[in-house]
Design an enzyme around this catalytic site. Structure first.
Site, PDB file in Angstrom:
ATOM      1  CE  LYS A  11     -87.217  19.731 -35.160  1.00  0.00           C
ATOM      2  NZ  LYS A  11     -88.263  18.692 -34.954  1.00  0.00           N
ATOM      3  CE1 TYR A  51     -86.603  14.336 -37.518  1.00  0.00           C
ATOM      4  CE2 TYR A  51     -86.763  15.765 -39.425  1.00  0.00           C
ATOM      5  CZ  TYR A  51     -86.697  15.594 -38.060  1.00  0.00           C
ATOM      6  OH  TYR A  51     -86.734  16.691 -37.221  1.00  0.00           O
ATOM      7  CG  PHE A  59     -95.831  11.632 -37.948  1.00  0.00           C
ATOM      8  CD1 PHE A  59     -96.472  10.710 -37.148  1.00  0.00           C
ATOM      9  CD2 PHE A  59     -94.462  11.809 -37.796  1.00  0.00           C
ATOM     10  CE1 PHE A  59     -95.764   9.976 -36.207  1.00  0.00           C
ATOM     11  CE2 PHE A  59     -93.751  11.088 -36.868  1.00  0.00           C
ATOM     12  CZ  PHE A  59     -94.411  10.164 -36.062  1.00  0.00           C
ATOM     13  NE  ARG A  94     -84.152  14.173 -27.044  1.00  0.00           N
ATOM     14  CZ  ARG A  94     -84.867  13.797 -28.119  1.00  0.00           C
ATOM     15  NH1 ARG A  94     -84.447  14.047 -29.357  1.00  0.00           N
ATOM     16  NH2 ARG A  94     -86.008  13.196 -27.966  1.00  0.00           N
ATOM     17  CB  THR A 100     -91.457  14.402 -29.250  1.00  0.00           C
ATOM     18  OG1 THR A 100     -90.266  13.664 -28.970  1.00  0.00           O
ATOM     19  CG2 THR A 100     -91.620  14.564 -30.744  1.00  0.00           C
ATOM     20  NE  ARG A 111     -88.326  19.301 -29.440  1.00  0.00           N
ATOM     21  CZ  ARG A 111     -87.989  18.065 -29.761  1.00  0.00           C
ATOM     22  NH1 ARG A 111     -88.319  17.060 -28.972  1.00  0.00           N
ATOM     23  NH2 ARG A 111     -87.343  17.821 -30.883  1.00  0.00           N
ATOM     24  CG  ASN A 124     -90.573  19.464 -32.243  1.00  0.00           C
ATOM     25  OD1 ASN A 124     -89.909  19.854 -33.205  1.00  0.00           O
ATOM     26  ND2 ASN A 124     -90.732  18.187 -31.953  1.00  0.00           N
ATOM     27  CG  HIS A 127     -82.993  17.257 -34.434  1.00  0.00           C
ATOM     28  ND1 HIS A 127     -83.654  16.055 -34.331  1.00  0.00           N
ATOM     29  CD2 HIS A 127     -81.664  16.963 -34.460  1.00  0.00           C
ATOM     30  CE1 HIS A 127     -82.759  15.079 -34.315  1.00  0.00           C
ATOM     31  NE2 HIS A 127     -81.543  15.600 -34.384  1.00  0.00           N
ATOM     32  CD  GLU A 138     -79.472  13.081 -35.350  1.00  0.00           C
ATOM     33  OE1 GLU A 138     -80.550  12.464 -35.297  1.00  0.00           O
ATOM     34  OE2 GLU A 138     -79.187  14.004 -34.559  1.00  0.00           O
TER      35      GLU A 138
END
Ligand code: IDP
Ligand code: MG
Length: 150
Positions: A11, A51, A59, A94, A100, A111, A124, A127, A138
């Site tokens: 990100k 998303y 948000f 993950r 998150t 993160r 964070n 992704h 994705e």
């Protein structure tokens, strides 16, 4: 054990901090293979599709602004995108990411180490797909079939 693919997006907060190499090295240390890699100048349309699960959430606008780099000092909308491949890749990546919310993520996770909350958005750093089904959706969104190793 299941061979899986998963989508990783570095990100804008992590790109600004020049963390792509450090983050990738953690996935390589887990034994995961890079099956696809590219720099994408993300459009709002692509990010809204990515998303889609946040549709209607309060948000979403902040997340879109963040992902378009508006809170960071980048000259464009760049995102570093990777397909990683390996045994149980989705869950292992993950686990390496942590929660998150970076303020709740364990301190040894990516993160937990590199994320923060700014402008009301969880910045964070990375992704990663949440499930194998999400990963396929994705990867198809961010990569053409010929851009990913078979
Ligand atoms: P994930 O990235 O851990 O899979 P999701 O629930 O899929 O989490 O949310 C996608 C992204 O939206 C998060 O990574 C984060 O940047 C942002 N986000 C999620 N929940 C919140 C929230 O409650 N406040 C602010 N931003 C959020
Ligand atoms: Mg998610």
């Amino acid at each position: 054990m299941l061979m899986e693919q998963t989508l990783i997006l570095i990100k804008p907060d992590a790109i600004e901090k020049r963390l792509t190499g450090i983050i990738l090295s953690r996935f390589e240390a887990l034994g995961l293979e890079i099956a696809g890699a590219k720099v994408v100048c993300a459009t709002e349309e692509l990010l809204r599709e990515h998303y889609a699960n946040l549709q209607g959430s309060p948000f979403l606008d902040g997340v879109l602004k963040f992902m378009l780099g508006e809170y960071n000092h980048l000259p464009d909308h760049r995102i570093h995108a990777f397909v990683l491949r390996g045994e149980n890749a989705v869950a292992r990546v993950r686990a390496a990411l942590g929660a998150t919310n970076p303020e709740k993520a364990d301190p040894w996770t990516l993160r937990g180490q590199f994320g923060c909350i700014k402008n009301g958005v969880m910045q964070n750093a990375v992704h990663a797909s949440g499930t194998p089904e999400e990963a396929q959706r994705e990867i198809n969104l961010w990569f053409k079939p010929e851009e990913v190793l078979k």
